[in-house]
Design an enzyme around this catalytic site. Structure first.
Site, PDB file in Angstrom:
ATOM      1  N   LYS A  41       0.839  -1.206   0.000  1.00  0.00           N
ATOM      2  CA  LYS A  41       0.000   0.000   0.000  1.00  0.00           C
ATOM      3  C   LYS A  41       0.876   1.259   0.000  1.00  0.00           C
ATOM      4  O   LYS A  41       2.080   1.170   0.280  1.00  0.00           O
ATOM      5  CB  LYS A  41      -0.920  -0.010   1.217  1.00  0.00           C
ATOM      6  CG  LYS A  41      -0.195   0.047   2.552  1.00  0.00           C
ATOM      7  CD  LYS A  41      -1.134  -0.207   3.719  1.00  0.00           C
ATOM      8  CE  LYS A  41      -0.381  -0.193   5.038  1.00  0.00           C
ATOM      9  NZ  LYS A  41      -1.249  -0.581   6.169  1.00  0.00           N
ATOM     10  N   ARG A 137     -11.190  -0.140  14.584  1.00  0.00           N
ATOM     11  CA  ARG A 137     -11.017   0.617  13.348  1.00  0.00           C
ATOM     12  C   ARG A 137     -12.004   0.047  12.331  1.00  0.00           C
ATOM     13  O   ARG A 137     -13.106   0.534  12.210  1.00  0.00           O
ATOM     14  CB  ARG A 137      -9.554   0.553  12.894  1.00  0.00           C
ATOM     15  CG  ARG A 137      -9.240   1.463  11.729  1.00  0.00           C
ATOM     16  CD  ARG A 137      -7.753   1.533  11.427  1.00  0.00           C
ATOM     17  NE  ARG A 137      -7.179   0.265  10.975  1.00  0.00           N
ATOM     18  CZ  ARG A 137      -5.909   0.097  10.625  1.00  0.00           C
ATOM     19  NH1 ARG A 137      -5.048   1.112  10.683  1.00  0.00           N
ATOM     20  NH2 ARG A 137      -5.449  -1.080  10.223  1.00  0.00           N
ATOM     21  N   TYR A 268      15.861  30.641   5.569  1.00  0.00           N
ATOM     22  CA  TYR A 268      14.771  31.440   6.122  1.00  0.00           C
ATOM     23  C   TYR A 268      14.903  31.584   7.637  1.00  0.00           C
ATOM     24  O   TYR A 268      15.253  30.617   8.320  1.00  0.00           O
ATOM     25  CB  TYR A 268      13.418  30.769   5.845  1.00  0.00           C
ATOM     26  CG  TYR A 268      12.977  30.813   4.404  1.00  0.00           C
ATOM     27  CD1 TYR A 268      12.794  32.027   3.732  1.00  0.00           C
ATOM     28  CD2 TYR A 268      12.701  29.635   3.720  1.00  0.00           C
ATOM     29  CE1 TYR A 268      12.367  32.048   2.413  1.00  0.00           C
ATOM     30  CE2 TYR A 268      12.271  29.648   2.399  1.00  0.00           C
ATOM     31  CZ  TYR A 268      12.103  30.865   1.753  1.00  0.00           C
ATOM     32  OH  TYR A 268      11.674  30.889   0.461  1.00  0.00           O
ATOM     33  N   MET A 317      11.083  24.683   0.741  1.00  0.00           N
ATOM     34  CA  MET A 317      10.155  23.832   0.008  1.00  0.00           C
ATOM     35  C   MET A 317      10.875  22.913  -0.994  1.00  0.00           C
ATOM     36  O   MET A 317      10.543  21.735  -1.125  1.00  0.00           O
ATOM     37  CB  MET A 317       9.102  24.681  -0.718  1.00  0.00           C
ATOM     38  CG  MET A 317       7.977  23.846  -1.307  1.00  0.00           C
ATOM     39  SD  MET A 317       6.767  24.823  -2.197  1.00  0.00           S
ATOM     40  CE  MET A 317       6.027  25.778  -0.888  1.00  0.00           C
TER      41      MET A 317
HETATM   42  C1  LIG Z   1      -0.494  -1.569   6.852  1.00  0.00           C
HETATM   43  C2  LIG Z   1      -1.051  -2.803   7.379  1.00  0.00           C
HETATM   44  C3  LIG Z   1      -0.218  -3.907   7.629  1.00  0.00           C
HETATM   45  C4  LIG Z   1       1.284  -3.858   7.495  1.00  0.00           C
HETATM   46  O1  LIG Z   1       1.852  -3.428   8.702  1.00  0.00           O
HETATM   47  P1  LIG Z   1       3.444  -3.343   8.912  1.00  0.00           P
HETATM   48  O2  LIG Z   1       3.603  -2.978  10.336  1.00  0.00           O
HETATM   49  O3  LIG Z   1       3.943  -2.282   7.995  1.00  0.00           O
HETATM   50  O4  LIG Z   1       3.992  -4.682   8.583  1.00  0.00           O
HETATM   51  C5  LIG Z   1      -0.820  -5.082   8.032  1.00  0.00           C
HETATM   52  N1  LIG Z   1      -2.154  -5.163   8.208  1.00  0.00           N
HETATM   53  C6  LIG Z   1      -2.972  -4.120   8.000  1.00  0.00           C
HETATM   54  C7  LIG Z   1      -4.443  -4.281   8.222  1.00  0.00           C
HETATM   55  C8  LIG Z   1      -2.459  -2.913   7.599  1.00  0.00           C
HETATM   56  O5  LIG Z   1      -3.274  -1.863   7.421  1.00  0.00           O
END
Ligand SMILES: *Cc1c(COP(=O)(O)O)cnc(C)c1O
Length: 369
Positions: A41, A137, A268, A317
């Site tokens: 992801k 969640r 800055y 930036m």
């Molecule tokens: C992002 C995520 C993971 C991966 O977690 P890591 O700590 O990066 O290995 C696993 N399960 C879910 C549901 C996630 O959202």
């Protein structure tokens, strides 16, 4: 952009050998009964999801996890053949896209399953059911067995698995360990209950990276590996029984070098004032590329020609300045390693009071691959 030119203002490099090394480390550590589900992801934590997934697929990884529909479709459009689980919510209007691209959707709760069922799909939707065991969640409550059973029985759903998520698997505190065992217990009890009702729950998974290293005895079908696949810990101070090697390096270039005198300031706000004659280099990366402005004035060191150099003054930036007084052979266009194998993103994250996950996923699309 400008693919024919070699010069890149700011870019990422992937060390494929290190990625394969990490897979090997994980494979040797995990239970032989469980399989890696590669979490790619957020553009594979900033590494480039297509590139990373192709390497992983060529090296035996069969299932991937993403957060969104868009991320999943991008993998399919780039010929990733393996199973793809979307961990997040997908809007009801897009359910047909899920089927079209042969994706697996997370069913967040019973009400969502009913809404999908009401669509009267021609083809059933591949899915995994998410169970809430305490993180609060996503997920149907672990004790709502009747509802969970009904989801398995729905014609619209082709349920291929069941999973939950641990909230404090990274912690060594007694109460957090107790909480994790409570989550494990709830998940197992839910599965057991379903099995007594003659439901084949299919694939089970609960652990992420920290779930694996801190609870290695668990024997679920998949381990959802994110951060540690990429060879880093979330926090520099975590103890990890794996020899991980970082996969990503973030690099930029020196664009100008000048000498400044005692009393001269840099950047800055004139926060930084030289107390001696110094050689200062300007580097073409800034917070607009995703490098946090909170790294300013922290003594974090980037690498130039194998020499550590501190960032001086405020990060702008698109640019920042570094102290190169101690390097004799430094030139315009020299490479600057913002983080990599020697100055790791773990150390960088520590300097900005963050975790590596956030640093990596904050990198913007201005950074070339
Ligand atoms: C992002 C995520 C993971 C991966 O977690 P890591 O700590 O990066 O290995 C696993 N399960 C879910 C549901 C996630 O959202």
């Amino acid at each position: 952009m400008f693919k024919t030119l070699n010069y890149k203002r700011v870019y990422r490099t992937i060390n494929e050998k290190n990625l394969l090394h990490n897979i090997n480390e994980i494979n040797n550590f995990k239970n032989q009964s469980s399989e890696i589900m590669a979490v790619v992801k957020a553009d594979a934590y900033g590494h480039g999801s297509v590139k990373i997934s192709k390497i992983l697929e060529n090296n035996g990884v069969k299932i991937f996890a993403v957060a969104t529909l868009e991320e999943a479709v991008e993998l399919r459009k780039n010929k990733i053949k393996g199973e793809i689980l979307i961990l997040g919510y997908t809007n009801i209007e897009h359910i047909n896209t899920l089927i079209k691209y042969n994706l697996i959707q997370t069913i967040v709760n019973y009400e969502y399953a009913e809404a999908i069922s009401a669509l009267n799909l021609k083809k059933s939707l591949k899915c995994h059911i998410k169970i809430n065991t305490g993180m609060n969640r996503l997920g149907e409550e672990y004790y709502n067995i009747t509802k969970i059973k009904k989801m398995y029985d729905m014609k619209s759903l082709n349920v291929l698995g069941i999973f939950s998520h641990l909230a404090v698997a990274d912690s060594q505190k007694r109460e957090d360990i107790d909480f994790t065992y409570k989550q494990i217990e709830r998940f197992d009890a839910c599965i057991k209950h379903l099995e007594t009702l003659n439901i084949d729950v299919k694939k089970k998974h609960l652990q992420g990276s920290y779930g694996l290293i801190n609870y290695p005895e668990l024997e679920y079908d998949y381990i959802r590996m994110g951060i540690m696949l990429y060879g880093v810990k979330s926090d520099l101070d975590d103890e990890v029984p794996l020899n991980l090697k970082p996969v990503l390096s973030l690099c930029s270039r020196i664009t100008q070098i000048r000498t400044i005198n005692p009393g001269d300031c840099v950047s800055y706000g004139c926060d930084f004032v030289a107390n001696k004659t110094m050689k200062v280099a300007t580097v073409s990366i800034g917070y607009g590329d995703g490098l946090s402005r909170s790294l300013s004035n922290t003594n974090y060191e980037v690498m130039v020609n194998n020499h550590p150099c501190t960032i001086i003054g405020r990060i702008c930036m698109d640019q920042l300045m570094i102290d190169v007084s101690h390097i004799s052979n430094v030139q315009r266009e020299d490479e600057v390693i913002i983080f990599g194998e020697h100055n790791t993103v773990e150390v960088l994250a520590k300097h900005q009071n963050s975790i590596t996950n956030e640093v990596l996923t904050s990198l913007t699309s201005r950074i070339e691959h």
